[in-house]
Design an enzyme around this catalytic site. Structure first.
Site, PDB file in Angstrom:
ATOM      1  N   HIS A   8      -7.909   5.963   4.489  1.00  0.00           N
ATOM      2  CA  HIS A   8      -7.971   4.551   4.101  1.00  0.00           C
ATOM      3  C   HIS A   8      -8.050   4.420   2.582  1.00  0.00           C
ATOM      4  O   HIS A   8      -9.072   4.750   1.974  1.00  0.00           O
ATOM      5  CB  HIS A   8      -9.195   3.902   4.768  1.00  0.00           C
ATOM      6  CG  HIS A   8      -9.315   2.446   4.500  1.00  0.00           C
ATOM      7  ND1 HIS A   8     -10.507   1.824   4.225  1.00  0.00           N
ATOM      8  CD2 HIS A   8      -8.384   1.473   4.442  1.00  0.00           C
ATOM      9  CE1 HIS A   8     -10.311   0.540   4.017  1.00  0.00           C
ATOM     10  NE2 HIS A   8      -9.030   0.307   4.142  1.00  0.00           N
ATOM     11  N   LYS A  68       2.546   0.054  14.942  1.00  0.00           N
ATOM     12  CA  LYS A  68       1.968   1.358  14.594  1.00  0.00           C
ATOM     13  C   LYS A  68       2.269   2.377  15.706  1.00  0.00           C
ATOM     14  O   LYS A  68       2.518   3.549  15.434  1.00  0.00           O
ATOM     15  CB  LYS A  68       0.463   1.227  14.339  1.00  0.00           C
ATOM     16  CG  LYS A  68       0.165   0.434  13.036  1.00  0.00           C
ATOM     17  CD  LYS A  68      -1.191   0.719  12.467  1.00  0.00           C
ATOM     18  CE  LYS A  68      -1.622  -0.186  11.317  1.00  0.00           C
ATOM     19  NZ  LYS A  68      -1.099   0.083  10.006  1.00  0.00           N
ATOM     20  N   ASP A  88      10.969   3.122   5.150  1.00  0.00           N
ATOM     21  CA  ASP A  88      10.744   1.757   5.621  1.00  0.00           C
ATOM     22  C   ASP A  88      11.844   1.424   6.619  1.00  0.00           C
ATOM     23  O   ASP A  88      12.652   2.290   6.970  1.00  0.00           O
ATOM     24  CB  ASP A  88      10.694   0.758   4.448  1.00  0.00           C
ATOM     25  CG  ASP A  88       9.794  -0.443   4.778  1.00  0.00           C
ATOM     26  OD1 ASP A  88      10.132  -1.195   5.718  1.00  0.00           O
ATOM     27  OD2 ASP A  88       8.750  -0.620   4.113  1.00  0.00           O
ATOM     28  N   GLU A 139      -0.169  -4.309   9.877  1.00  0.00           N
ATOM     29  CA  GLU A 139      -1.405  -4.115  10.647  1.00  0.00           C
ATOM     30  C   GLU A 139      -1.200  -4.654  12.067  1.00  0.00           C
ATOM     31  O   GLU A 139      -1.708  -5.718  12.430  1.00  0.00           O
ATOM     32  CB  GLU A 139      -2.562  -4.827   9.915  1.00  0.00           C
ATOM     33  CG  GLU A 139      -3.935  -4.529  10.451  1.00  0.00           C
ATOM     34  CD  GLU A 139      -4.479  -3.155  10.073  1.00  0.00           C
ATOM     35  OE1 GLU A 139      -3.673  -2.244   9.835  1.00  0.00           O
ATOM     36  OE2 GLU A 139      -5.707  -2.995  10.038  1.00  0.00           O
ATOM     37  N   MET A 155       0.816  -1.215   0.000  1.00  0.00           N
ATOM     38  CA  MET A 155       0.000   0.000   0.000  1.00  0.00           C
ATOM     39  C   MET A 155       0.852   1.268   0.000  1.00  0.00           C
ATOM     40  O   MET A 155       0.595   2.202  -0.762  1.00  0.00           O
ATOM     41  CB  MET A 155      -0.939   0.024   1.223  1.00  0.00           C
ATOM     42  CG  MET A 155      -1.980  -1.049   1.239  1.00  0.00           C
ATOM     43  SD  MET A 155      -3.070  -1.020  -0.195  1.00  0.00           S
ATOM     44  CE  MET A 155      -4.107   0.388   0.181  1.00  0.00           C
TER      45      MET A 155
HETATM   46  P1  NAD Z   1       2.825  -4.774   3.561  1.00  0.00           P
HETATM   47  O1  NAD Z   1       3.221  -5.898   4.412  1.00  0.00           O
HETATM   48  O2  NAD Z   1       2.873  -4.960   2.080  1.00  0.00           O
HETATM   49  O3  NAD Z   1       3.711  -3.502   3.872  1.00  0.00           O
HETATM   50  C1  NAD Z   1       4.043  -3.061   5.153  1.00  0.00           C
HETATM   51  C2  NAD Z   1       5.384  -2.385   5.093  1.00  0.00           C
HETATM   52  O4  NAD Z   1       5.635  -1.784   6.345  1.00  0.00           O
HETATM   53  C3  NAD Z   1       6.536  -3.333   4.800  1.00  0.00           C
HETATM   54  O5  NAD Z   1       7.302  -2.830   3.716  1.00  0.00           O
HETATM   55  C4  NAD Z   1       7.339  -3.299   6.092  1.00  0.00           C
HETATM   56  O6  NAD Z   1       8.735  -3.459   5.875  1.00  0.00           O
HETATM   57  C5  NAD Z   1       7.004  -1.918   6.615  1.00  0.00           C
HETATM   58  N1  NAD Z   1       7.254  -1.778   8.048  1.00  0.00           N
HETATM   59  C6  NAD Z   1       6.961  -2.634   9.044  1.00  0.00           C
HETATM   60  N2  NAD Z   1       7.360  -2.134  10.228  1.00  0.00           N
HETATM   61  C7  NAD Z   1       7.901  -0.922   9.971  1.00  0.00           C
HETATM   62  C8  NAD Z   1       8.497   0.077  10.786  1.00  0.00           C
HETATM   63  N3  NAD Z   1       8.597  -0.078  12.098  1.00  0.00           N
HETATM   64  N4  NAD Z   1       8.955   1.185  10.201  1.00  0.00           N
HETATM   65  C9  NAD Z   1       8.847   1.348   8.863  1.00  0.00           C
HETATM   66  N5  NAD Z   1       8.316   0.434   8.044  1.00  0.00           N
HETATM   67  C10 NAD Z   1       7.839  -0.687   8.598  1.00  0.00           C
HETATM   68  O7  NAD Z   1       1.352  -4.346   4.026  1.00  0.00           O
HETATM   69  P2  NAD Z   1       0.225  -3.557   3.243  1.00  0.00           P
HETATM   70  O8  NAD Z   1      -0.693  -4.516   2.592  1.00  0.00           O
HETATM   71  O9  NAD Z   1       0.861  -2.487   2.431  1.00  0.00           O
HETATM   72  O10 NAD Z   1      -0.594  -2.905   4.432  1.00  0.00           O
HETATM   73  C11 NAD Z   1      -0.117  -1.792   5.124  1.00  0.00           C
HETATM   74  C12 NAD Z   1      -1.237  -1.132   5.888  1.00  0.00           C
HETATM   75  O11 NAD Z   1      -2.270  -0.762   4.981  1.00  0.00           O
HETATM   76  C13 NAD Z   1      -1.906  -2.033   6.914  1.00  0.00           C
HETATM   77  O12 NAD Z   1      -2.274  -1.253   8.017  1.00  0.00           O
HETATM   78  C14 NAD Z   1      -3.127  -2.546   6.183  1.00  0.00           C
HETATM   79  O13 NAD Z   1      -4.174  -2.891   7.064  1.00  0.00           O
HETATM   80  C15 NAD Z   1      -3.493  -1.332   5.382  1.00  0.00           C
HETATM   81  N6  NAD Z   1      -4.312  -1.594   4.185  1.00  0.00           N
HETATM   82  C16 NAD Z   1      -4.035  -2.648   3.385  1.00  0.00           C
HETATM   83  C17 NAD Z   1      -4.804  -2.852   2.248  1.00  0.00           C
HETATM   84  C18 NAD Z   1      -4.500  -3.979   1.321  1.00  0.00           C
HETATM   85  O14 NAD Z   1      -5.294  -4.248   0.422  1.00  0.00           O
HETATM   86  N7  NAD Z   1      -3.372  -4.652   1.468  1.00  0.00           N
HETATM   87  C19 NAD Z   1      -5.851  -1.972   1.943  1.00  0.00           C
HETATM   88  C20 NAD Z   1      -6.093  -0.878   2.778  1.00  0.00           C
HETATM   89  C21 NAD Z   1      -5.302  -0.702   3.898  1.00  0.00           C
END
Ligand code: NAD
Length: 737
Positions: free
Chosen positions: A463, A420, A356, A415, A337
């Site tokens: 969102h 967070k 990241d 998540e 995302m």
């Molecule tokens: P993802 O696993 O693809 O990406 C998460 C990223 O966060 C990773 O690159 C990870 O290295 C990074 N990360 C983790 N801990 C960290 C830290 N302490 N500091 C900096 N970076 C850090 O996950 P995603 O699917 O992109 O989801 C991310 C957020 O978006 C979640 O909260 C999820 O609920 C939300 N979301 C996801 C979707 C979806 O369809 N996947 C849709 C809407 C919202």
């Protein structure tokens, strides 16, 4: 003579340059006043012996967006009024009114002097129809120049001569394709179709148009010449015999008969090409009158044209907060995302710091943008310079210090509440006072996450939906303490990146996902009942949903559904989810390892290309199958629409969504809820709340208590209310504007 919306300058060669430039508007649109002035200009040009011909262009960067909201709203109001006052005569009055634009353009093309349209930018709908009525059309050779007749997308059709002129300029198949899809044409494509005559360098646009007149452009359209022949042959010809039988079958396959306006286009072309041009115009006028009176036209214009624009312009923005222009936006978490959010932000010209855990992960996030721009350059949707400029705006790093000066930071890390929390604290340590922190969480309540913040009034949910670069909707989530400033900044940001926001109060699943879960869970029930899986998917599409619920669940991931089930049961108890659904999902994931598209095994199988995905045959083995012949398709359709609409109604009852425009637009942009209904609450209003309540009560007797009408619906039915009437957005189109 002077005009409010146009200037007219006649040069030494006797060519009048008519420049359309409406004061105080970013885009030219057709209003009553514009039509009256254009009418007067046509007369003035015709009567002045010193004028040889006219070039019409725009003084803005775009040519025109077509008809104005107020004009469309007035048209629907007129229908409403006339039908109440004089039901028998209403159609005639409407017929005369919708013919005004047709008559004006016909007057222009038969005035005896040549007119050339010099198209310098976006030219849509009525403006393109006007251009088609000009004897010459020249478009500037620029990426920004797009021409289209997109009316069908909002439930109407080109009703000012478009359906008659386009198929007299190009072959019928391309004409139908263009008008039934509303596709954009670039100058090259428009020229290859014969819809424009010339393409000119932007600087030479007006001179090229002038030259067409000086070179003796005839002020007579091809269809007004004796012996005119249709470019694609007659309707009753060998070519026509090949085309027409397939046309309505193809349209039915694409739209399942849900869009009367698309059928009206077919009828206008088929019937109109068999008669003289003026009769064709009357045929078009008659169908247009009919279409305007359909519930589909009213609902689609309201949600997809009027409300969409109002929300995009910040209808829900609090007053009194200065508008933010963004010099730097932070995105934390460069995963699926975050990478998409960074791209969409940079595409809007805003510098982005993409953070990241380490440089490698941040770089990987930027690589997503590199891939997208490379594909765009390859498809010539972007120049290399534009691609380079976009990429230069994204700074990947693991250093939080780089966030200094940002007006907004969007967090998209795992998540996980603890992660967070850490990220919120690290970010706030460097954020300037007043900057806003936003979370892209999809499941965690914003109020709870804001407890990690030292300034919860500047904390908000933003969102996004995946894929971020393509999904136009964004939910802005208000925590209990979110202040007006944070809301305003979030809305300014969503507007800056050219997406449409809806404002939602904090709740499990927010708005869109709550509705989507109902859609998928109705499909689980159908599976368990032994409805054949292909029928579950196909009936969903017949209902107007773009993606079947099982295919959608595969995209979302079935193990994610399992996680959500478990979290919901942990928080709300075992009654919160139908145990048959829990069992189905557990069987799919734990027993069969079917996680969805991501492991190429879900409700569908995903064989290697070029083979197409197909439903997993094992699905039929899970439950005894009913005989498809005995299943009532209409009942299945009602179940899909009703379960989603009920959830939308619940969110309004709970005050999660407060404006029906947002419930409607959110349902269409968020998950494609049958657009011809105008969205999930327009569907209820369109049926009438009492009829909806009766239908739900009936469904509840066979399919469970989740169909039981809610107290609010019962009350509204009793009072004869509608959602638009009760929740203040106004009963009629545009009232809330
Ligand atoms: P993802 O696993 O693809 O990406 C998460 C990223 O966060 C990773 O690159 C990870 O290295 C990074 N990360 C983790 N801990 C960290 C830290 N302490 N500091 C900096 N970076 C850090 O996950 P995603 O699917 O992109 O989801 C991310 C957020 O978006 C979640 O909260 C999820 O609920 C939300 N979301 C996801 C979707 C979806 O369809 N996947 C849709 C809407 C919202």
């Amino acid at each position: 003579m002077s005009y409010t919306n146009f200037t007219v300058d006649t040069d030494a060669d006797g060519i009048a340059l008519v420049t359309w430039d409406m004061p105080g508007k970013s885009m030219n649109v057709f209003t009553e006043e514009v039509m009256a002035e254009l009418d007067a200009i046509v007369d003035a040009v015709t009567e002045d012996d010193a004028i040889k011909g006219a070039v019409i262009t725009s003084g803005k960067s775009s040519f025109s967006g077509g008809a104005d909201l107020t004009m469309i709203g007035a048209m629907f109001d007129r229908i409403h009024e006339e039908k109440t006052r004089n039901p028998d005569g209403a159609a005639q009055i409407l017929f005369d009114q919708v013919g005004r634009m047709t008559g004006l353009f016909r007057k222009l093309e038969t005035c005896g002097k040549p007119w050339v349209s010099a198209i310098n930018g976006v030219c849509m709908g009525g403006a393109f129809e006007m251009s088609l009525a000009c004897h010459g059309r020249v478009a500037a050779d620029a990426d920004a120049v797009k021409m289209a007749l997109p009316e069908v997308k909002v439930g109407i059709f080109p009703g000012a001569g478009g359906t008659q002129r386009v198929p007299r300029l190009t072959n019928q198949q391309d004409a139908l394709m263009m008008m039934t899809t509303g596709q954009n044409l670039n100058p090259k494509k428009a020229k290859s179709l014969g819809l424009i005559h010339e393409i000119a360098e932007p600087d030479a646009l007006i001179d090229t148009a002038r030259k067409m007149i000086l070179d003796g452009l005839k002020p007579v359209q091809p269809w007004d010449e004796k012996g005119f022949k249709l470019p694609g042959g007659k309707v009753w010809s060998p070519q026509g015999a090949q085309l027409w039988p397939a046309v309505s079958a193809t349209l039915r396959k694409q739209s399942y008969g849900n869009y009367p306006a698309a059928y009206a286009i077919l009828k206008c072309v088929f019937e109109g090409l068999q008669v003289p041009f003026d009769t064709g115009l009357r045929i078009e006028q008659r169908y247009f009158t009919e279409i305007l009176q359909t519930p589909e036209a009213y609902a689609m214009v309201r949600s997809l044209f009027v409300s969409l624009q109002e929300l995009g312009k910040g209808a829900r923005r609090p007053d009194g907060v200065e508008k933010t222009s963004f010099t730097k936006v932070g995105v934390i978490g460069a995963g699926f995302m975050g990478a998409g959010i960074a791209y969409s932000t940079a595409k809007a010209g805003i510098p982005v710091v993409l953070i990241d855990r380490d440089q490698e992960a941040a770089d990987k996030g930027k690589a997503h943008s590199e891939g997208l721009v490379a594909a765009a350059v390859k498809k010539r949707r972007m120049t290399q310079e534009q691609a380079d400029a976009l990429l230069s705006l994204i700074t990947p790093t693991s250093d939080y210090g780089a966030l200094d000066g940002a007006e907004l930071v969007v967090e998209a890390v795992f998540e996980d509440r603890d992660i967070k929390k850490t990220v919120t604290e690290a970010t706030e340590a460097v954020l300037k006072p007043g900057a806003v922190f936003a979370s892209n969480t999809s499941t965690l309540p914003i109020t709870g996450l804001a407890e990690n913040s030292s300034r919860p009034d500047d904390f908000v949910g933003i969102h996004f939906f995946s894929p971020v670069d393509r999904m136009m909707l964004v939910e802005v989530i208000l925590g209990e303490k979110t202040g007006d400033k944070a809301l305003a900044v979030a809305l300014d940001y969503v507007q800056a990146i050219k997406k449409t926001p809806i404002v939602v109060n904090d709740t499990r699943g927010f708005y869109v996902n709550r509705c989507v879960m109902r859609y998928m869970s109705e499909a689980y029930s159908m599976l368990v009942e032994g409805i054949p899986p292909a029928m579950i998917e196909n009936v969903a599409k017949m209902t107007g949903m773009p993606v079947g619920p099982l295919a959608l669940n595969d995209e979302v991931a079935i193990d994610l559904s399992q996680k959500i089930n478990r979290a919901t049961i942990a928080d709300l108890g075992t009654d919160a989810i139908d145990p048959r659904h829990v069992e189905l999902i557990d069987t799919m994931v734990d027993k069969h390892g079917r996680l969805g598209r991501k492991n190429v095994r879900g409700f569908y199988d995903y064989p290697e290309k070029p083979a197409k995905k197909h439903l997993w045959p094992g699905l039929k083995e899970l439950y005894p199958q009913q005989d498809a012949e005995t299943i009532d398709v209409e009942e299945l359709k009602k179940r899909y629409l009703a379960t989603i609409a009920l959830e939308a109604a619940r969110t309004m009852e709970e005050g999660i969504v407060t404006d029906p425009r947002e419930a409607d637009v959110g349902s269409i942009l968020g998950f494609g809820f049958a657009p011809y209904t105008g969205g999930a609450v327009s569907y209820i209003d369109g049926l009438g709340v009492q009829a909806f309540v009766d239908m739900c009560a009936d469904l509840a007797t066979r399919h469970g208590n989740h169909f039981k009408p809610t107290p609010l619906l019962l009350e509204m039915a009793k009072n004869g209310e509608t959602f638009y009437g009760r929740f203040g957005a106004g009963e009629r189109i545009g009232e809330a504007a």
